[in-house]
Design a protein around this motif. Structure first.
Motif, PDB file in Angstrom:
ATOM      1  N   GLU A 160      -0.052  -9.714 -13.270  1.00  0.00           N
ATOM      2  CA  GLU A 160      -0.100 -10.613 -12.614  1.00  0.00           C
ATOM      3  C   GLU A 160       0.109  -9.985 -10.917  1.00  0.00           C
ATOM      4  N   MET A 161       1.658 -10.079 -11.146  1.00  0.00           N
ATOM      5  CA  MET A 161       3.044  -9.307  -9.748  1.00  0.00           C
ATOM      6  C   MET A 161       2.342  -8.129  -9.886  1.00  0.00           C
ATOM      7  N   LYS A 162       2.476  -7.592 -11.397  1.00  0.00           N
ATOM      8  CA  LYS A 162       2.695  -6.007 -10.274  1.00  0.00           C
ATOM      9  C   LYS A 162       1.702  -5.673 -10.330  1.00  0.00           C
ATOM     10  N   GLN A 163       0.106  -6.375 -10.471  1.00  0.00           N
ATOM     11  CA  GLN A 163      -1.133  -5.938  -9.851  1.00  0.00           C
ATOM     12  C   GLN A 163      -1.124  -6.510  -8.745  1.00  0.00           C
ATOM     13  N   ILE A 164      -0.978  -7.071  -7.645  1.00  0.00           N
ATOM     14  CA  ILE A 164      -0.599  -7.921  -6.186  1.00  0.00           C
ATOM     15  C   ILE A 164       0.442  -6.714  -6.402  1.00  0.00           C
ATOM     16  N   ALA A 165       1.567  -6.137  -6.216  1.00  0.00           N
ATOM     17  CA  ALA A 165       2.160  -4.960  -5.831  1.00  0.00           C
ATOM     18  C   ALA A 165       1.646  -4.090  -5.592  1.00  0.00           C
ATOM     19  N   GLN A 166       0.649  -3.191  -6.554  1.00  0.00           N
ATOM     20  CA  GLN A 166       0.186  -2.129  -6.640  1.00  0.00           C
ATOM     21  C   GLN A 166      -1.012  -2.608  -5.533  1.00  0.00           C
ATOM     22  N   SER A 167      -1.915  -3.140  -5.005  1.00  0.00           N
ATOM     23  CA  SER A 167      -2.444  -3.835  -3.985  1.00  0.00           C
ATOM     24  C   SER A 167      -2.525  -3.710  -3.097  1.00  0.00           C
ATOM     25  N   ASP A 219      -2.138  -1.491   0.063  1.00  0.00           N
ATOM     26  CA  ASP A 219      -3.048  -0.902   1.182  1.00  0.00           C
ATOM     27  C   ASP A 219      -2.016   0.025   2.228  1.00  0.00           C
ATOM     28  N   PRO A 220      -1.246   1.295   1.448  1.00  0.00           N
ATOM     29  CA  PRO A 220      -0.207   1.661   2.410  1.00  0.00           C
ATOM     30  C   PRO A 220      -0.923   1.933   4.286  1.00  0.00           C
ATOM     31  N   GLU A 221      -2.171   1.906   4.409  1.00  0.00           N
ATOM     32  CA  GLU A 221      -2.396   2.245   5.776  1.00  0.00           C
ATOM     33  C   GLU A 221      -2.201   0.382   6.306  1.00  0.00           C
ATOM     34  N   GLN A 222      -2.586  -0.233   5.297  1.00  0.00           N
ATOM     35  CA  GLN A 222      -1.497  -2.109   6.469  1.00  0.00           C
ATOM     36  C   GLN A 222      -0.376  -2.133   5.750  1.00  0.00           C
ATOM     37  N   PHE A 223       0.135  -1.895   4.793  1.00  0.00           N
ATOM     38  CA  PHE A 223       1.831  -2.312   4.453  1.00  0.00           C
ATOM     39  C   PHE A 223       1.828  -1.091   4.126  1.00  0.00           C
ATOM     40  N   PRO A 224       2.728  -0.282   5.185  1.00  0.00           N
ATOM     41  CA  PRO A 224       3.101   1.313   5.302  1.00  0.00           C
ATOM     42  C   PRO A 224       4.701   0.939   4.487  1.00  0.00           C
ATOM     43  N   LEU A 225       5.377   0.321   5.091  1.00  0.00           N
ATOM     44  CA  LEU A 225       6.544  -0.371   4.367  1.00  0.00           C
ATOM     45  C   LEU A 225       6.480  -0.961   2.885  1.00  0.00           C
ATOM     46  N   ALA A 226       5.750  -1.840   2.664  1.00  0.00           N
ATOM     47  CA  ALA A 226       6.196  -2.119   1.586  1.00  0.00           C
ATOM     48  C   ALA A 226       5.469  -1.787   0.711  1.00  0.00           C
ATOM     49  N   ALA A 264       5.519   1.768   0.517  1.00  0.00           N
ATOM     50  CA  ALA A 264       6.730   2.565  -0.465  1.00  0.00           C
ATOM     51  C   ALA A 264       7.717   2.377  -0.795  1.00  0.00           C
ATOM     52  N   LEU A 265       8.102   1.302  -0.357  1.00  0.00           N
ATOM     53  CA  LEU A 265       9.615   0.420  -1.376  1.00  0.00           C
ATOM     54  C   LEU A 265       9.009   0.051  -1.960  1.00  0.00           C
ATOM     55  N   MET A 266       8.090  -0.036  -2.376  1.00  0.00           N
ATOM     56  CA  MET A 266       7.128  -1.120  -3.225  1.00  0.00           C
ATOM     57  C   MET A 266       8.187  -0.792  -5.009  1.00  0.00           C
ATOM     58  N   PRO A 267       8.447   0.284  -5.166  1.00  0.00           N
ATOM     59  CA  PRO A 267       9.150   0.863  -6.434  1.00  0.00           C
ATOM     60  C   PRO A 267      10.529   0.120  -6.021  1.00  0.00           C
ATOM     61  N   LYS A 268      11.019  -0.331  -5.668  1.00  0.00           N
ATOM     62  CA  LYS A 268      12.475  -0.350  -5.532  1.00  0.00           C
ATOM     63  C   LYS A 268      12.447  -1.969  -5.664  1.00  0.00           C
ATOM     64  N   LEU A 269      11.037  -2.270  -4.539  1.00  0.00           N
ATOM     65  CA  LEU A 269      11.586  -3.689  -4.897  1.00  0.00           C
ATOM     66  C   LEU A 269      10.789  -4.657  -5.802  1.00  0.00           C
ATOM     67  N   LEU A 270      10.222  -4.260  -6.566  1.00  0.00           N
ATOM     68  CA  LEU A 270       9.141  -4.581  -6.875  1.00  0.00           C
ATOM     69  C   LEU A 270       9.925  -4.886  -8.425  1.00  0.00           C
TER      70      LEU A 270
END
Length: 252
Positions: free
Chosen positions: A191-198, A200-207, A209-215
């Motif tokens: 569920e956490m992975k799905q939230i992270a993958q969801s 939106d790059p337009e609404q949350f561009p930095l999050a 982009a950096l999600m692979p390093k944050l997750l």
């Protein structure tokens, strides 16, 4: 002291009865007991079963005695948990200060993390037990105050700096090693992975982009705690930033 909020300790039903005012000494046939042996056994139970499953009945079973025998050495469960916490933190303060106050603070913060990393189930107790009389360590308090004085801070700033130091020492680590849900852990991770993958790059561009390093390698966006996935980089960044802030406040 002001610390990161801890987990409130609840009283188990089998721990509720209090010993009579006139305590009986354990019988000669009972296994030898001592405060040290009780504390060691209690820590072992907390390490292996967690605080929620820790009870005086289970402790007595491990020690091979009746629960009432333990009350000769400790008044109740909460007092025992406080003594366990004090025991875990007994070697926190280095014996000999270094010539550099920044190195001393760095050592303190890293030693605290190493101690909790060795006993992660104690992490939820820290905030609660550091305000317990059984956990007041005047040696540690004096040591921190002396280090802060050597930093060059104004005397008036030392009490606030002391509070900030204790908060820094406990806050990051308590959160890093906080207990994670054990029920359906795989489902929770998915569920956490799905939230992270969801994101939106337009609404949350930095999050996004950096999600692979944050997750699972940062607070909030994780399903493992520091026992499985240590947050080493974040902790080092936090420690150095805190010390640099103190140094700047002291005029360095």
């Amino acid at each position: 002291m002001s610390t990161h909020p801890g987990t409130e300790i609840t009283m188990h039903a089998d721990d509720a009865p209090q010993p009579p005012k006139r305590k009986r000494r354990p019988s000669k046939d009972a296994p030898s007991l001592s405060s040290d042996r009780i504390i060691a056994a209690a820590l072992d139970l907390i390490d292996t079963q967690g605080v929620d499953n820790f009870s005086m009945r289970n402790l007595a079973k491990l020690l091979g005695v009746y629960p009432m025998a333990i009350y000769w050495y400790v008044p109740n469960r909460n007092a025992l948990v406080a003594r366990v916490t004090a025991h875990v933190l007994a070697d926190l303060v280095p014996e000999d200060p270094s010539a550099d106050w920044q190195d001393d603070l760095r050592t303190l913060l890293h030693r605290f993390r190493a101690i909790i990393r060795a006993h992660p189930n104690v992490a939820p107790l820290i905030g609660a037990q550091l305000v317990s009389n059984a956990s007041v360590d005047l040696m540690m308090i004096e040591w921190v105050l002396q280090v802060l004085r050597r930093s060059g801070l104004n005397e008036a700033d030392i009490p606030a700096a002391y509070t900030a130091t204790i908060g820094a020492m406990t806050g990051f680590v308590t959160q890093e090693f906080a207990a994670v849900p054990q029920d359906d852990k795989t489902g929770w991770a998915d569920e956490m992975k799905q939230i992270a993958q969801s994101a939106d790059p337009e609404q949350f561009p930095l999050a996004a982009a950096l999600m692979p390093k944050l997750l699972n390698r940062s607070f909030i966006l994780r399903w493992d705690n520091g026992s499985a996935v240590p947050l080493d980089d974040g902790f080092d960044f936090f420690v150095e930033s805190f010390i640099a802030g103190l140094a700047r406040r002291a005029g360095h």
